[in-house]
Structures are given as structure tokens and as C-alpha cells.
Design a protein around this motif. Sequence first.
Motif, PDB file in Angstrom:
ATOM      1  N   ARG A   1       0.799  -1.365  -0.126  1.00 12.25           N
ATOM      2  CA  ARG A   1      -0.150   0.021   0.245  1.00 12.25           C
ATOM      3  C   ARG A   1       0.851   0.715  -0.049  1.00 12.25           C
ATOM      4  O   ARG A   1       0.712   2.429  -0.299  1.00 12.25           O
ATOM      5  CB  ARG A   1      -0.583   0.035   1.528  1.00 12.25           C
ATOM      6  CG  ARG A   1      -1.943  -1.036   0.921  1.00 12.25           C
ATOM      7  CD  ARG A   1      -3.346  -1.199   2.227  1.00 12.25           C
ATOM      8  NE  ARG A   1      -3.777  -1.662   1.938  1.00 12.25           N
ATOM      9  CZ  ARG A   1      -5.329  -2.325   3.288  1.00 12.25           C
ATOM     10  NH1 ARG A   1      -4.490  -2.514   4.596  1.00 12.25           N
ATOM     11  NH2 ARG A   1      -5.806  -2.845   2.953  1.00 12.25           N
ATOM     12  N   GLN A   2       1.883   1.227   0.723  1.00  7.75           N
ATOM     13  CA  GLN A   2       2.521   2.871   0.901  1.00  7.75           C
ATOM     14  C   GLN A   2       3.412   2.676  -0.682  1.00  7.75           C
ATOM     15  O   GLN A   2       3.721   3.099  -1.107  1.00  7.75           O
ATOM     16  CB  GLN A   2       3.998   1.352   2.318  1.00  7.75           C
ATOM     17  CG  GLN A   2       4.903   2.962   1.998  1.00  7.75           C
ATOM     18  CD  GLN A   2       3.870   4.260   2.647  1.00  7.75           C
ATOM     19  OE1 GLN A   2       2.965   4.461   2.982  1.00  7.75           O
ATOM     20  NE2 GLN A   2       5.189   5.826   2.028  1.00  7.75           N
ATOM     21  N   MET A   3       4.166   1.433  -1.116  1.00  8.75           N
ATOM     22  CA  MET A   3       4.735   1.210  -2.460  1.00  8.75           C
ATOM     23  C   MET A   3       3.662   1.669  -3.359  1.00  8.75           C
ATOM     24  O   MET A   3       4.187   2.782  -4.716  1.00  8.75           O
ATOM     25  CB  MET A   3       4.941   0.369  -2.791  1.00  8.75           C
ATOM     26  CG  MET A   3       6.053  -0.223  -1.568  1.00  8.75           C
ATOM     27  SD  MET A   3       7.089  -1.380  -2.318  1.00  8.75           S
ATOM     28  CE  MET A   3       8.674  -2.190  -0.722  1.00  8.75           C
ATOM     29  N   VAL A   4       3.121   1.801  -3.973  1.00  9.04           N
ATOM     30  CA  VAL A   4       1.601   1.858  -4.429  1.00  9.04           C
ATOM     31  C   VAL A   4       1.177   3.515  -4.463  1.00  9.04           C
ATOM     32  O   VAL A   4       1.548   4.521  -5.156  1.00  9.04           O
ATOM     33  CB  VAL A   4       0.625   0.994  -4.328  1.00  9.04           C
ATOM     34  CG1 VAL A   4      -0.449   2.286  -5.585  1.00  9.04           C
ATOM     35  CG2 VAL A   4       0.886   0.172  -4.975  1.00  9.04           C
ATOM     36  N   LYS A   5       1.297   3.781  -3.455  1.00 10.29           N
ATOM     37  CA  LYS A   5       0.883   5.288  -3.197  1.00 10.29           C
ATOM     38  C   LYS A   5       2.022   6.747  -3.583  1.00 10.29           C
ATOM     39  O   LYS A   5       2.237   7.231  -4.072  1.00 10.29           O
ATOM     40  CB  LYS A   5       1.106   5.373  -1.072  1.00 10.29           C
ATOM     41  CG  LYS A   5       0.341   6.866  -1.422  1.00 10.29           C
ATOM     42  CD  LYS A   5      -0.401   6.776   0.294  1.00 10.29           C
ATOM     43  CE  LYS A   5       1.155   6.841   0.998  1.00 10.29           C
ATOM     44  NZ  LYS A   5       0.807   7.206   2.882  1.00 10.29           N
ATOM     45  N   GLN A   6       3.341   5.681  -3.345  1.00 10.42           N
ATOM     46  CA  GLN A   6       4.153   6.443  -3.345  1.00 10.42           C
ATOM     47  C   GLN A   6       4.280   6.483  -5.140  1.00 10.42           C
ATOM     48  O   GLN A   6       4.912   7.119  -5.787  1.00 10.42           O
ATOM     49  CB  GLN A   6       6.471   5.390  -3.014  1.00 10.42           C
ATOM     50  CG  GLN A   6       5.933   5.631  -1.819  1.00 10.42           C
ATOM     51  CD  GLN A   6       7.426   5.395  -1.087  1.00 10.42           C
ATOM     52  OE1 GLN A   6       6.988   5.111   0.268  1.00 10.42           O
ATOM     53  NE2 GLN A   6       7.843   3.919  -1.738  1.00 10.42           N
ATOM     54  N   GLY A   7       4.506   5.233  -5.322  1.00  5.60           N
ATOM     55  CA  GLY A   7       4.174   5.473  -6.898  1.00  5.60           C
ATOM     56  C   GLY A   7       5.480   4.957  -8.163  1.00  5.60           C
ATOM     57  O   GLY A   7       5.671   5.324  -8.603  1.00  5.60           O
ATOM     58  N   HIS A   8       6.575   5.146  -7.190  1.00  2.55           N
ATOM     59  CA  HIS A   8       7.966   4.597  -7.803  1.00  2.55           C
ATOM     60  C   HIS A   8       8.384   2.760  -7.534  1.00  2.55           C
ATOM     61  O   HIS A   8       9.206   2.690  -8.035  1.00  2.55           O
ATOM     62  CB  HIS A   8       9.247   5.552  -7.407  1.00  2.55           C
ATOM     63  CG  HIS A   8       9.127   5.483  -5.914  1.00  2.55           C
ATOM     64  ND1 HIS A   8       9.832   4.661  -5.264  1.00  2.55           N
ATOM     65  CD2 HIS A   8       9.089   6.416  -5.217  1.00  2.55           C
ATOM     66  CE1 HIS A   8       9.531   5.466  -4.036  1.00  2.55           C
ATOM     67  NE2 HIS A   8       9.632   6.286  -3.749  1.00  2.55           N
ATOM     68  N   GLY A   9       7.812   2.008  -7.235  1.00  3.42           N
ATOM     69  CA  GLY A   9       8.020   0.858  -7.104  1.00  3.42           C
ATOM     70  C   GLY A   9       8.424   0.061  -6.326  1.00  3.42           C
ATOM     71  O   GLY A   9       8.505   0.734  -5.241  1.00  3.42           O
ATOM     72  N   GLY A  10       9.239  -0.961  -6.740  1.00  2.00           N
ATOM     73  CA  GLY A  10      10.070  -1.576  -5.114  1.00  2.00           C
ATOM     74  C   GLY A  10       9.642  -3.158  -4.965  1.00  2.00           C
ATOM     75  O   GLY A  10       9.303  -3.720  -6.068  1.00  2.00           O
ATOM     76  N   SER A  11      10.453  -3.726  -4.142  1.00  2.00           N
ATOM     77  CA  SER A  11      10.904  -4.973  -3.846  1.00  2.00           C
ATOM     78  C   SER A  11      10.302  -5.643  -2.626  1.00  2.00           C
ATOM     79  O   SER A  11      10.170  -4.459  -1.460  1.00  2.00           O
ATOM     80  CB  SER A  11      12.392  -5.316  -4.109  1.00  2.00           C
ATOM     81  OG  SER A  11      12.685  -6.715  -3.748  1.00  2.00           O
ATOM     82  N   ILE A  12       9.798  -6.624  -3.235  1.00  4.64           N
ATOM     83  CA  ILE A  12       9.191  -7.058  -1.909  1.00  4.64           C
ATOM     84  C   ILE A  12       9.574  -8.390  -1.630  1.00  4.64           C
ATOM     85  O   ILE A  12       9.318  -8.834  -2.746  1.00  4.64           O
ATOM     86  CB  ILE A  12       7.642  -7.435  -1.430  1.00  4.64           C
ATOM     87  CG1 ILE A  12       6.734  -5.796  -1.262  1.00  4.64           C
ATOM     88  CG2 ILE A  12       6.787  -8.465  -0.645  1.00  4.64           C
ATOM     89  CD1 ILE A  12       5.747  -5.757  -1.579  1.00  4.64           C
ATOM     90  N   ILE A  13       9.983  -9.012  -0.408  1.00  5.30           N
ATOM     91  CA  ILE A  13      10.669 -10.388  -0.844  1.00  5.30           C
ATOM     92  C   ILE A  13       9.506 -11.190   0.483  1.00  5.30           C
ATOM     93  O   ILE A  13       9.610 -11.015   1.351  1.00  5.30           O
ATOM     94  CB  ILE A  13      12.386 -10.363   0.076  1.00  5.30           C
ATOM     95  CG1 ILE A  13      12.559  -9.480  -1.086  1.00  5.30           C
ATOM     96  CG2 ILE A  13      12.708 -11.185  -0.082  1.00  5.30           C
ATOM     97  CD1 ILE A  13      13.988  -9.225  -0.751  1.00  5.30           C
TER      98      ILE A  13
END
Length: 270
Positions: free
Chosen positions: A143-155
Motif C-alpha cells: 500500500r505504501q509503495m503503490v501510494k509512492q508510485g515509484h515501485g519497489g521490491s517485496i521479498i
Amino acid sequence: MAALPAWNLLKGKTAAITGGTTGIGRAIALAYIAQGCNVAVNHLGLPQDEVHRHSLLEEAKAIKNKAIKTGDILELPGDVTNPETGTNLIKEAESQWGKLDIFVANAGVFKQAEFLKIEPSLLDHSVDVNVKGCFYSCQAAARQMVKQGHGGSIIGISSVSALLGGGLQTHYTPTKAAILSMMQSMAIALGQHQIRCNALMPGTIATQLADHDMKNPTKKAALEARIPLGRIGNPEDMAGPAVFLACEEMSRYVNATGLLADGGMFSKLQ
């Protein structure tokens, strides 16, 4: 075990890790800090675990003292079976460093038990921590990554046990298979947001969860005989793969996969 060289592979990034004061989570947290990443660490906050919390902070401090451009650390107690724990961890990381780039769902439990003797309480606890805890915390991170709008990595920290059975693990192996499956489905759901989701699948690692086997010379020798590299893994052996999956430059097209880091154990059928 030699530490991963401080190449600043995660410079300026922010990560959050559940169950990060011991074992694999701790090794990943320290590796991320050495690579220039700020890390928010979740732990249960139990009195008996204070020694681990203090030593983690001391070790992080030592890394900062001997290297430049390392990351900072903050720690926050909470039980991942409570959905608010993941939310609070992410909120604290964002408040401190302004964003979240990497999330590692590591918190997990395991206790050997005979299938016919497993009580509902043990099964429920295994599912609550390993599956629901992973889901809730990953959801908060996403939810935080979507709000930020610049992607990310979840492991998600899964296990070779997601692919193999274990007579004393009938309550455990399904939870690790669930994490692998969860990362695959999350990758599909979050790909449009450029959020990569992968599972890291350790083999037999010398952590608190494996104490039962490590203290039994016969069982330990049998395990070592199954591993082509000839040794039980260390938590630090998981640091490199976790840095790889977190690093956009190295793994930007790695998504919805399970990365085995088991010394070759899975392949040794005969």
C-alpha cells in the motif's frame, strides 16, 4: 563468515524487515545497512530477546563506525499476527526516511511435531505467524509503495520446505509453500505498479529455528550429507541473495520467482 563487501548497492534506499533481530532477518538487516540502506526492524519485544535487540544495534553501530555511507536502523516491537504491526512498521520507516523501497517478510515460527499429535493451537499459530503475518505486513508495504508510485521490491522468506515434505513438518511446509504462492500472486497483482515480489527459499540454515537439528550430531551429519556443498548454511549466506533481490539494478526483471539458496540440497535425490 565474511560479510558482503560494502558496495553501496542499496545506497539511499529504505527497507523494513519483520523478525529482524535474530537469524536470517538479522543477517539481511545488517547487510542492507552495510550497503547504504536505512532499515526499520520489527521484533516481538519479548524480555528474553532484549539481548538480541541490543546486540543488533551494537553491530549496526560498528558497521557505521568502520564504513562510510552506511544506512541507519530503527527498531519497533510488534506481533505480525496483528495487522496493525506491519502498518505501524511501515509508517515509522516512512516517517523517519520519507519512503519505503524494500520490504522483507521474514518473521516465522517452526517447532518439530509429529503429525498425529499436532494440536489445533500449534497449527493455528504456525498459520497465523507464517501465512497471515506475511500477508498483513506485505499488504501494508505494498500500500505504501503503490501510494509512492515509484515501485519497489517485496521479498517473502519461504523455504526449500515449500518444495519438499517433512515428516515432522506437516504444519510448517504448507505455510512456506503458501509464501511462495503468495509472492507469485502478489507479483501479478502489483506488476502494474512496478513492484517486484519474490520468495527467497533457504535450505537448512543454522538459526534458532533449527536448534533441534543442530544439537543432534547424527541428524546434523545426515543433513550435511544431503547438501552438495557439504555444510549447513549460515544466516549470512542469505544476505547476498536478499541484496540481489532488493537491488533494482541487479534484479529489475526478476519477478514472481522463488530463489533457492540451499547449497544444492533440493537437487540431491540420490
